[in-house]
Design a protein around this motif. Structure first.
Motif, mmCIF file in Angstrom:
data_model
loop_
_atom_site.group_PDB
_atom_site.id
_atom_site.type_symbol
_atom_site.label_atom_id
_atom_site.label_comp_id
_atom_site.label_asym_id
_atom_site.label_seq_id
_atom_site.Cartn_x
_atom_site.Cartn_y
_atom_site.Cartn_z
ATOM 1 N N LEU B 18 0.835 -1.205 0.000
ATOM 2 C CA LEU B 18 0.000 0.000 0.000
ATOM 3 C C LEU B 18 0.868 1.253 0.000
ATOM 4 O O LEU B 18 0.558 2.241 -0.658
ATOM 5 C CB LEU B 18 -0.922 -0.001 1.222
ATOM 6 C CG LEU B 18 -2.045 -1.018 1.132
ATOM 7 C CD1 LEU B 18 -2.867 -1.027 2.409
ATOM 8 C CD2 LEU B 18 -2.940 -0.707 -0.050
ATOM 9 N N PHE B 19 1.942 1.164 0.713
ATOM 10 C CA PHE B 19 2.875 2.283 0.727
ATOM 11 C C PHE B 19 3.374 2.562 -0.687
ATOM 12 O O PHE B 19 3.369 3.697 -1.163
ATOM 13 C CB PHE B 19 4.034 1.932 1.669
ATOM 14 C CG PHE B 19 5.085 2.992 1.744
ATOM 15 C CD1 PHE B 19 6.328 2.799 1.164
ATOM 16 C CD2 PHE B 19 4.839 4.194 2.389
ATOM 17 C CE1 PHE B 19 7.304 3.775 1.237
ATOM 18 C CE2 PHE B 19 5.817 5.165 2.470
ATOM 19 C CZ PHE B 19 7.055 4.961 1.889
ATOM 20 N N GLY B 20 3.794 1.473 -1.355
ATOM 21 C CA GLY B 20 4.274 1.610 -2.723
ATOM 22 C C GLY B 20 3.210 2.188 -3.637
ATOM 23 O O GLY B 20 3.474 3.065 -4.472
ATOM 24 N N ILE B 21 1.978 1.728 -3.466
ATOM 25 C CA ILE B 21 0.895 2.240 -4.309
ATOM 26 C C ILE B 21 0.693 3.727 -4.065
ATOM 27 O O ILE B 21 0.503 4.505 -5.005
ATOM 28 C CB ILE B 21 -0.409 1.461 -4.051
ATOM 29 C CG1 ILE B 21 -0.278 0.052 -4.613
ATOM 30 C CG2 ILE B 21 -1.599 2.171 -4.677
ATOM 31 C CD1 ILE B 21 -1.529 -0.759 -4.487
ATOM 32 N N SER B 22 0.753 4.107 -2.796
ATOM 33 C CA SER B 22 0.517 5.526 -2.514
ATOM 34 C C SER B 22 1.618 6.383 -3.128
ATOM 35 O O SER B 22 1.349 7.444 -3.681
ATOM 36 C CB SER B 22 0.414 5.759 -1.005
ATOM 37 O OG SER B 22 1.645 5.523 -0.383
ATOM 38 N N VAL B 23 2.839 5.914 -3.056
ATOM 39 C CA VAL B 23 3.930 6.689 -3.656
ATOM 40 C C VAL B 23 3.737 6.793 -5.159
ATOM 41 O O VAL B 23 3.861 7.862 -5.752
ATOM 42 C CB VAL B 23 5.303 6.035 -3.354
ATOM 43 C CG1 VAL B 23 6.387 6.694 -4.164
ATOM 44 C CG2 VAL B 23 5.614 6.138 -1.878
ATOM 45 N N PRO B 303 -6.326 14.533 -3.711
ATOM 46 C CA PRO B 303 -6.768 13.766 -2.538
ATOM 47 C C PRO B 303 -7.752 12.669 -2.931
ATOM 48 O O PRO B 303 -7.670 11.562 -2.417
ATOM 49 C CB PRO B 303 -7.443 14.825 -1.648
ATOM 50 C CG PRO B 303 -6.884 16.122 -2.089
ATOM 51 C CD PRO B 303 -6.567 15.975 -3.536
ATOM 52 N N ALA B 304 -8.651 12.977 -3.837
ATOM 53 C CA ALA B 304 -9.635 11.975 -4.233
ATOM 54 C C ALA B 304 -8.978 10.828 -4.983
ATOM 55 O O ALA B 304 -9.293 9.659 -4.749
ATOM 56 C CB ALA B 304 -10.725 12.614 -5.090
ATOM 57 N N VAL B 305 -8.063 11.160 -5.883
ATOM 58 C CA VAL B 305 -7.385 10.108 -6.644
ATOM 59 C C VAL B 305 -6.650 9.168 -5.703
ATOM 60 O O VAL B 305 -6.746 7.948 -5.812
ATOM 61 C CB VAL B 305 -6.376 10.704 -7.658
ATOM 62 C CG1 VAL B 305 -5.650 9.587 -8.385
ATOM 63 C CG2 VAL B 305 -7.072 11.599 -8.636
ATOM 64 N N MET B 306 -5.923 9.771 -4.761
ATOM 65 C CA MET B 306 -5.181 8.936 -3.814
ATOM 66 C C MET B 306 -6.123 8.044 -3.037
ATOM 67 O O MET B 306 -5.892 6.839 -2.901
ATOM 68 C CB MET B 306 -4.422 9.825 -2.804
ATOM 69 C CG MET B 306 -3.308 10.654 -3.393
ATOM 70 S SD MET B 306 -1.874 9.663 -3.803
ATOM 71 C CE MET B 306 -1.178 9.403 -2.185
ATOM 72 N N ALA B 307 -7.197 8.643 -2.537
ATOM 73 C CA ALA B 307 -8.114 7.872 -1.704
ATOM 74 C C ALA B 307 -8.724 6.711 -2.476
ATOM 75 O O ALA B 307 -8.765 5.574 -1.992
ATOM 76 C CB ALA B 307 -9.204 8.776 -1.149
ATOM 77 N N VAL B 308 -9.203 6.978 -3.657
ATOM 78 C CA VAL B 308 -9.856 5.923 -4.442
ATOM 79 C C VAL B 308 -8.867 4.807 -4.771
ATOM 80 O O VAL B 308 -9.178 3.629 -4.644
ATOM 81 C CB VAL B 308 -10.443 6.490 -5.750
ATOM 82 C CG1 VAL B 308 -10.931 5.361 -6.626
ATOM 83 C CG2 VAL B 308 -11.569 7.433 -5.458
ATOM 84 N N THR B 309 -7.669 5.205 -5.205
ATOM 85 C CA THR B 309 -6.676 4.199 -5.561
ATOM 86 C C THR B 309 -6.360 3.299 -4.385
ATOM 87 O O THR B 309 -6.354 2.072 -4.504
ATOM 88 C CB THR B 309 -5.385 4.883 -6.025
ATOM 89 O OG1 THR B 309 -5.706 5.857 -7.004
ATOM 90 C CG2 THR B 309 -4.442 3.865 -6.620
#
Lengths: 272, 337, 542
Positions: B18-23, B303-309
């Motif tokens: 998840l960390f990797g995805i967020s980055v 913020p929305a893109v990050m949250a949805v992903t």
């Protein structure tokens, strides 16, 4: 073995479709009755007729010609995405499987990251970041696709890692890289290749989807997804503008799927 | 004990992923050309106003600072505020996610209802007409562009026949039920609101079938191949020889044994559908997460893109994890790798 | 054989259940009309409307939020214009302001001080009266929020411009004379907000609070909002002004234009957003029973901005060549199907300041080629045209230009960008050609010309041609300060003549506004500037 392929009617159908598409792509300028880019506003939105077998679109271009030239774009995307994603994925998978340990973990985590990333968001974001063009869609799809090969190849590698011929190569003092290249990869490439041939169709489908939301092919490119997108408004009155591109996508993907299935059956007759 | 260790290990592994995805998401979002401040300021704003906004939105800080800020909030449960709707992203998601969940569940339901029996029939009548037919239908389903199918369904069922609606989750005149899960069908059932339940189910049909067309194809094929493997095994031959009724053997023993790959695929398609329903949602004006995500990317609503992903990734990983756990539990002979 | 029989039975049962649930043909006859199914191919040709107290409007543009000071989305304007009142307003087809919250006003001789006398009857939806305090609060907040509303008032007023004389009298002092000031007050950005919002400012000036609420005094209140689906407005029973005729308004988000059209044909929708359907579709709908296409003059102008800072576009001959290479007739006749007319400048016909004598460039590829040769570009060159996506008409115009320009040796590449990316690229000068559309928010030539032609508007100010002409700058500045209408008209006509010679922009068309609606909708008027405006408060269904 070859006889088996010829016996399966579905595989033959797939082969036939793919060959037809390749022929259309190569000989498009000679086969297509009109210039796919020729704008003719006086002739727009005409229904199928003897002059325009598939009708005309919203600026008067011949749809049949556009579909024929569209094979070039679809094939290009399909092949290129697979050609880019396949080696990357395969090599990474082979390394991960053979090396094991930390290297394996790192590679697989990175793979997992890309696999868990919602595909459409990844491709959309990349395409949005790089700008709308068919080349960027290519890149975006390649990035989304390679992890699948990594997984498959890795499992294959794991299963033959400790087999006899690999052991003997090791005993003879061959370096890991040599073993990878000469023994491992050739023997594990099979299942991944089958997946790749099946993927050709899906890549084309995904590319059409991205073009449909405006990210891929730019006007006046005769890409099927883009053609479908343009048809949405006038659907009610010009059914032909949506039907034919849709059928083109369907047949193309179907063809590659059938062919891919046939290949899979070839190598694994148990599943026929 | 092995199983428990395995489960814990997998859950722990989720974190770096998840960390990797967020980055990755953060990085890509920030390379999309476009300035959220300019967007918020509107087309008539001049440079000074835009600069002030950039400062206010924290866009002038170096990327890693912005990222750190976001992650700090995230682990405290704060998904940030949407640049686009000015609402907390959590609120947006509470509105859009149940719609996608409902649609996905419905299409999975249809998929299982049709796909599995078709696969079983196909396997048991291998190479006969029924098999050939089912295989072709499955292949066509898988090759079908979902958005095209949706459009055709609309034309036929909505315009021509008029028996199914063309957009949205409910009839225009109806108000959604009291929000418990956010899924109209379930909420309506829970509150005994039959009119809304009816309307919600009817609105689910076309988008559900469109979405299911692809997954039915995949499940049919997988069921067929899985069943074929099982049907050839000694165990099953014995069951038949012992005189079991065909149905019982097929659905009782064979399917049970062949279930795992099917479940795996179901899990994957479920996770995939949650994020991949964009096109279907677009064609049917379904207010789901897919459309929300596309909108967020288009409007640089980071913020929305990050949250949805992250949300979709978490769901995908969790579903797969559950399937894998089930796998190990059911068949402990397999390797933990 | 057991299995397949069972399966077959299950499937047919499922099918029957589904059909029963749908109660056959439900979606074919939403209204009370009879016998309208088979022969009419699913359309509803009956003359009786669905519930006459409910108005169903369809749009494919999602509404981001309802903060009047923070958005520039037309789809939001449509709602907030109904939830809020303004000092003055544009009603129906008006391009002149009418009093609303301000009963009357005085302007000082030097044009700097405006005194507004507020209507004492006006009250907000929570019952509190609309006072001078509210007016001051609204504009002050707009400036503080610093977004779209602030942009309109920048340089004109600031936070100290307001003097409250008494509860219903307020003086606004301008920083410098600005002739169009009163017109700006009738726009959405002039919405007067209930000062109670100040209690919810938090640390974002109440942006998240007001995003989904209404704090206005207008003829409608916000009843409910299912994001991405439907927003419902209800008539304000205690409205201080003329009671709205339509009691309930459903604003539906329908993504696909084809679906919205089907819904209109079936009577489920009464009116479709004018931006949703292209002229081709409108034309097809003209003969459909029960449907009416309303055409009305508009102030929207399509423009191609030529970035004068990029080679070879900095050469005036090249720009003139481009102007000769656009097939204006074909655009207006074949693509727009006569829903547009050739226009020579950025001032639309019908607006004060319009110059009908501006020399027009005809479509003449020979002249274009000759000019290119004179400029030294006989061999032609590559050019890129940006268009913002989701617009079939623009795409078609671009494709047509591509085909024409090829004949004079120019290779045109088209790039469709999503609106945010488009905005970013063009306002930072990353484009060569950009095709866009422009509608003024208020009817003054200064609005269009300042944004398009003043050097200070280059880039983010929307001077996308990066036009920089000292003469024009001076004229514009004079035009803003002058109160004499005749002198202003002279000035604006002259500016258009200069621009015509310099060709920073090419103007293919001034658009007619076309709206598709049911015949039973009465009282609908189209505003030439605020084309998003739907006068729900005056509409009836009969």
């Amino acid at each position: 073995m070859v006889r088996r392929v010829f016996l399966s009617p579905l595989t033959m159908l797939g082969l036939f479709i793919v060959v037809m598409i390749v022929i259309l792509a190569i000989f498009a300028p000679w086969i297509a009755p009109n210039d796919p880019l020729q704008v003719n506003l006086g002739q727009k939105l005409l229904p199928p007729s003897s002059e325009h077998l598939f009708g005309t679109d919203e600026v008067g271009r011949d749809i049949l010609s556009r579909i024929i030239f569209g094979t070039r774009i679809s094939l290009k995307i399909g092949f290129l995405v697979v050609i880019i994603a396949f080696p990357i994925g395969t090599i990474l998978g082979a390394i991960a499987g053979y090396a094991g340990g930390a290297v394996d973990q790192v590679i697989m985590r990175i793979t997992d990251i890309f696999l868990s990333f919602p595909g459409i968001i990844l491709s959309m974001s990349i395409a949005a970041a790089l700008g709308p063009s068919i080349e960027n869609v290519l890149l975006a799809l390649a990035v989304t696709w390679w992890p699948w090969y990594t997984r498959i190849v890795r499992s294959s590698v794991l299963s033959i890692k400790n087999s006899e011929f690999v052991e003997s190569a090791r005993a003879l003092g061959a370096s890991p890289i040599r073993i990878l290249i000469k023994e491992i990869i050739p023997n594990t490439i099979g299942p991944a290749s089958i997946q790749a041939s099946l993927d050709l169709g899906f890549v084309i489908l995904s590319a059409a989807g991205l073009s449909f939301i405006g990210l891929g092919a730019q006007p006046p490119s005769p890409e099927w997804g883009a053609m479908l997108s343009s048809s949405r408004e006038i659907l009610r009155d010009a059914w032909w503008s949506a039907t034919f591109p849709g059928i083109a996508i369907l047949l193309t993907v179907l063809g590659f799927n059938l062919l891919g299935d046939g290949l899979r059956d070839l190598l694994d007759p148990k599943n026929r | 004990m092995d199983a428990l260790r395995y489960i814990i290990k997998r859950i722990l592994l989720m974190i770096p992923i998840l960390f990797g995805i967020s980055v990755l998401t953060f990085f890509i979002s920030n390379t999309i050309p476009g300035d959220p401040a300019r967007l918020a300021a509107g087309p008539h704003a001049d440079a000074k106003i835009i600069e002030e906004l950039q400062e206010k939105m924290g866009l002038n800080d170096p990327l890693y600072v912005q990222y750190g800020r976001y992650m700090k909030n995230l682990v405290q449960g704060d998904l940030g505020t949407s640049n686009y709707s000015h609402q907390p992203v959590m609120e947006d998601i509470k509105q859009y996610f149940p719609a996608t969940l409902e649609l996905t569940l419905f299409s999975m339901f249809i998929t299982i209802l049709i796909g599995i029996p078709l696969g079983v029939i196909s396997a048991s009548k291998k190479d006969k007409l029924a098999d050939q037919f089912a295989r072709v239908m499955a292949l066509i389903g898988v090759a079908m562009p979902a958005f095209w199918l949706g459009i055709i369904f609309l034309l036929f069922f909505y315009l021509q026949l008029g028996i199914l609606p063309g957009s949205g989750r409910l009839d225009t005149g109806l108000a959604p039920p009291e929000s418990i899960t956010g899924m109209y069908t379930i909420d309506a059932l829970l509150t005994g609101n039959w009119a809304v339940f009816n309307s919600a189910i009817i609105h689910l049909i076309l988008p559900g079938i469109t979405q299911a067309a692809v997954t039915i194809g995949m499940i049919t094929r997988m069921t067929r191949s899985s069943m074929l493997e099982v049907l050839n095994s000694d165990y099953i031959r014995t069951a038949f020889a012992k005189g079991g009724s065909q149905n019982r053997v097929l659905y009782g023993h064979a399917l049970r044994n062949g279930m795992m790959p099917i479940l795996t695929l179901l899990g994957m398609t479920f996770g995939h559908s949650l994020g991949g329903s964009v096109l279907v949602e677009s064609v049917f004006s379904w207010p789901g997460l897919g459309r929300y995500a596309v909108n967020a990317i288009t409007y640089l609503d980071f913020p929305a893109v990050m949250a949805v992903t992250i949300l979709i990734a978490v769901l995908f990983i969790t579903v797969n994890l559950l399937i894998d756990i089930l796998y190990q539990v059911v068949d402990p002979r397999l390797n933990y790798d | 054989m057991n299995k397949s029989r069972l399966l077959g039975k299950a499937m047919s049962l499922l099918l029957i259940v589904m059909l029963a649930l749908t109660g056959c043909n439900k979606y074919n006859q939403e209204s009370s009309g009879e016998g309208n199914t088979s022969e009419n191919n699913g359309t509803n040709a009956s003359a009786k409307p669905s519930d006459p107290n409910v108005f169903n409007f369809a749009t494919n543009q999602d509404i981001p939020h309802l903060d009047p000071h923070g958005t520039s989305a037309n789809t939001s304007f449509r709602v907030t214009y109904m939830l809020y009142d303004r000092l003055v307003t544009y009603d129906g087809t008006d391009t002149e302001v009418k009093p609303q919250l301000a009963e009357k006003w005085d302007i000082s001789d030097d044009g700097l001080t405006y005194t507004f006398y507020l209507n004492k009857e006006a009250k907000f939806h929570d019952g509190t009266p609309v006072t001078a305090e509210a007016v001051k609060y609204s504009f002050t907040r707009a400036i503080d929020v610093g977004k779209s509303a602030a942009g309109q008032f920048k340089g004109v007023i600031n936070k100290d411009s307001f003097e409250i004389v008494d509860d219903h009298t307020i003086k606004i002092k301008l920083e410098q004379p600005f002739a169009p000031f009163i017109k700006t007050l009738g726009t959405v950005f002039g919405n007067i907000v209930n000062p109670k919002l100040a209690e919810h400012h938090g640390d974002d000036l109440g942006e998240s609070y007001i995003a989904d609420k209404d704090m206005g005094s207008g003829p409608y209140v916000l009843e409910s909002w299912d994001r991405g689906q439907k927003l419902v407005l209800k008539a304000n029973e205690d409205y201080w002004g003329t009671s709205p005729t339509m009691k309930t308004v459903n604003i539906q988000i329908v993504n696909e234009p084809s679906t919205a059209r089907l819904m209109l044909e079936k009577g489920e929708i009464d009116l479709i957003d004018d931006t949703m359907l292209s002229p081709d579709v409108m034309k097809q709908m003209e003969d459909t029973e029960g449907i009416e296409i309303v055409k009305s003059p508009g102030y929207a102008i399509d423009d191609i901005a030529i970035n004068m800072e990029k080679e070879p576009l900095n050469n005036v001959k090249v720009r003139q060549a481009l102007a000769y290479a656009v097939n204006y007739d074909s655009i207006n006749k074949d693509i727009l199907l006569d829903a547009g007319k050739r226009v020579g400048g950025i001032i639309p016909e019908g607006m004060f300041g319009y110059n009908p004598d501006v020399k027009l460039y005809d479509f003449d590829l020979e002249k274009a080629k000759a000019l290119l040769k004179e400029a030294g570009y006989e061999k032609g060159f590559d050019l890129e045209l940006l268009i913002s996506e989701n617009n079939e008409v623009r795409k078609n115009i671009a494709v047509m230009m591509q085909s024409d320009l090829k004949q004079i040796g120019i290779n045109l590449n088209i790039k469709t960008l999503a609106w945010p990316t488009f905005l970013e690229t063009v306002t930072s000068g990353g484009h060569q050609l950009a095709l866009a559309s422009w509608t003024p928010d208020y009817p003054d030539p200064d609005y269009n010309l300042w944004y398009f032609a003043h050097s200070s508007s280059k880039g983010p100010g929307f001077n996308l041609a990066y036009f920089d002409n000292k003469n024009v700058d001076q004229l514009l500045e004079e035009g803003r300060k002058t109160v004499d209408e005749n002198r202003r008209e002279e000035i604006y006509k002259e500016i258009q003549t200069i621009m015509n010679d310099e060709v920073p922009y090419i103007f293919p068309s001034q658009r007619l506004v076309e709206v598709a609606k049911r015949e039973w909708v009465k009282g609908f008027e189209i505003n030439p500037m605020n084309t998003w405006y739907v006068p729900f408060q005056k509409i009836t269904k009969e």
